[in-house]
Enzyme design. Structure first.
Site, short mmCIF file in Angstrom:
data_model
loop_
_atom_site.label_atom_id
_atom_site.label_comp_id
_atom_site.label_asym_id
_atom_site.label_seq_id
_atom_site.Cartn_x
_atom_site.Cartn_y
_atom_site.Cartn_z
N LYS A 35 35.54 53.30 40.19
CA LYS A 35 35.31 54.70 39.57
C LYS A 35 36.13 55.85 40.38
O LYS A 35 36.93 56.85 39.74
CB LYS A 35 34.09 55.12 39.34
CG LYS A 35 33.49 54.54 37.97
CD LYS A 35 32.11 54.46 37.46
CE LYS A 35 31.74 53.47 36.34
NZ LYS A 35 30.40 52.95 36.50
N LYS A 64 39.62 42.52 30.42
CA LYS A 64 38.27 42.72 29.91
C LYS A 64 37.97 43.81 29.00
O LYS A 64 38.55 44.78 28.89
CB LYS A 64 37.42 43.23 31.17
CG LYS A 64 35.91 43.44 30.75
CD LYS A 64 35.09 44.19 32.03
CE LYS A 64 33.83 44.12 31.74
NZ LYS A 64 33.32 45.64 31.65
N LYS A 72 35.05 49.81 26.87
CA LYS A 72 34.98 51.25 26.51
C LYS A 72 36.13 51.90 27.02
O LYS A 72 36.85 52.63 26.73
CB LYS A 72 33.78 52.11 26.62
CG LYS A 72 32.73 51.75 25.89
CD LYS A 72 31.52 52.81 26.08
CE LYS A 72 30.56 52.62 27.45
NZ LYS A 72 29.76 51.25 27.23
#
Ligand code: ADP
Ligand code: TRP
Length: 321
Positions: free
Chosen positions: A110, A189, A192
C-alpha cells in the site's frame, strides 16, 4: 472446531471473495462452530466516507446472508458492534514489535502504491489479531494474501502466552490450494484494487461484458489450446466438478473451440449460479429492520464470547484492579 474469518465491506464482492473465503465459510457452518463478521473497522483504513461505509456494511451483511450464512447455526455480526475487540487490540499492541508490522507485505504494498502511511494502516494486523484471538479461533479461512497476517497473530499470541500463561489459542490459517488465488480478467489475482473483477451481484449485461473482457491469447479457433494457461478455464473450473473439468480440458486440447464460445458458456454458468442468491439478497435488503435485528442478535452472541477472554486479560494485565 472454532472457525473465524471476516470480510471488509469496501466495494462490491467478486468471485475471488466468494471462492477464496465466503463459500468456504458458509460450508463450514454445517459441521463447525463458525464465527463470521463484517470488518467495518478495517474498511476505515480505505473508506472515510461514513454514508458509503454504512451502506457497504449493510450490503456485505445481506450478501453473506443471501449466499447462505445462517445466523442460527453460526455467530454472524458487524465488527464495530463488538467494541471489546478494540480493547484487546490495545493490549496486543503492547506485545507487538514494530519490526513485525514493518515486514507486512500488505502494508508495504500500500505504501509503495503511494497510499499515505497512517497508524490505522500500520496497526491493521494488530486489530486483525484481536479479531482472531478474541474468540479462541482455531482455524482462519483466508485467501493467500492474508496468510502473513495470521502468522503475525500467531507470533503475538505465542509471545503473550509465554509471558502470561496459556491465554490464547494459536490459530492456523486455512488456505485451500485449489482456489488459493482466483485469477482476475487479466490473469493477476482478482482484486478490487486491480479493476479486474467479475462481480457477484450485478445485472446480466454488465456481467457478460466483464466476462468477455477476460484476456486470452491469439490461438486460432481450430487449434488446440492449453487450459492451464487460459484465464477463462482457470475461472470456469471453479464452477465445475472434477468430471466436468476433465471434459472441458479435452475440448480445449482437441481444438475447434473458440474463446468466444467458452466465454459465453462461462457467462451463462455464472449468471445461473447466482440468480437465486440475487433474488434473496434483494429481499433481505428490502427489510432493513429485520436485517438490523439479525445483526444485533449476532453481536450479542459475539459479545458474550468476547467477555470471557477479556475478563482473563484484564486480570492478567492488571486492568482489573
Ligand atoms: P480485494 O483484494 O478485492 O480487496 P479483500 O482483500 O477484501 O479483496 O478480500 C476479502 C477476502 O477474500 C479475503 O479473505 C481474501 O483473501 C479473499 N480474496 C480476495 N481476492 C481473492 C482472490 N483473487 N482469490 C482468492 N481469495 C481472494
Ligand atoms: N483483513 C481481512 C481481509 O482484508 C479481513 C479481516 C479482518 C479478517 N479481520 C479478520 C480475516 C480476522 C480473518 C480474520 O480480507
Amino acid at each position: 472446531m472454532r472457525i473465524l474469518s471476516g470480510i471488509q465491506p469496501s466495494g462490491s464482492l467478486h468471485l475471488g471473495n466468494y471462492f477464496g473465503m465466503m463459500k468456504k465459510m458458509i460450508d463450514y457452518q454445517e459441521h463447525d462452530d463458525l464465527f463470521c463478521f463484517i470488518a467495518n473497522y478495517h474498511a476505515m483504513t480505505s473508506v472515510h466516507e461514513g454514508k458509503a461505509l454504512a451502506q457497504g456494511t449493510l450490503e456485505a451483511a445481506a450478501n453473506f446472508l443471501a449466499l447462505g450464512m445462517d445466523p442460527e447455526k453460526s455467530t454472524f455480526w458487524v465488527q464495530s458492534d463488538v467494541p471489546e475487540v478494540q480493547e484487546l487490540a490495545w493490549f496486543l499492541s503492547n506485545f507487538t514489535p514494530m519490526g513485525l508490522l514493518e515486514r507486512c507485505h500488505s502494508y508495504k504494498d500500500k505504501i509503495n502504491k503511494g497510499i499515505a502511511a497512517n497508524h490505522g494502516l500500520f496497526a491493521y494486523p494488530v486489530l486483525m489479531s484481536a479479531d482472531i484471538l478474541m474468540f479462541n479461533s482455531e482455524k482462519v479461512p483466508v485467501g493467500k494474501d492474508q496468510k502473513q497476517h495470521v502468522e503475525v497473530t500467531r507470533d503475538i499470541a505465542t509471545k503473550i502466552n509465554n509471558e502470561y500463561g496459556e491465554i490464547f489459542t494459536i490459530p492456523e490459517p486455512d488456505i485451500d490450494d485449489e482456489v488459493a488465488t482466483v485469477p482476475g480478467l487479466d490473469g493477476q489475482k482478482m482484486s478490487k484494487s486491480y479493476g479486474n473483477t467479475i462481480d457477484l451481484f450485478q445485472d446480466e449485461k454488465k456481467l457478460r461484458k466483464q466476462i468477455m473482457r477476460i484476456v486470452t491469447d491469439a490461438t486460432a479457433v481450430e487449434e488446440p489450446k492449453d487450459p492451464d494457461t487460459c484465464n477463462v478455464f482457470q475461472i470456469y473450473r471453479l464452477f465445475l466438478d472434477k468430471e466436468q473439468q476433465h471434459a472441458l480440458r479435452q475440448r480445449y486440447q482437441a481444438g475447434g473451440m473458440g474463446y468466444g464460445e467458452v466465454k459465453q458458456e462461462l457467462f451463462e454458468t455464472v449468471r445461473d449460479y447466482f440468480v437465486p442468491f440475487t433474488e434473496r439478497r434483494n429481499a433481505i435488503l428490502a427489510d432493513k429492520e429485520q436485517l438490523h435485528k439479525t445483526l444485533d442478535h449476532g453481536a450479542q452472541k459475539a459479545r458474550y464470547a468476547a467477555s470471557k477472554v477479556l475478563r482473563k486479560i484484564r486480570k492478567k494485565s492488571g486492568m482489573a484492579y
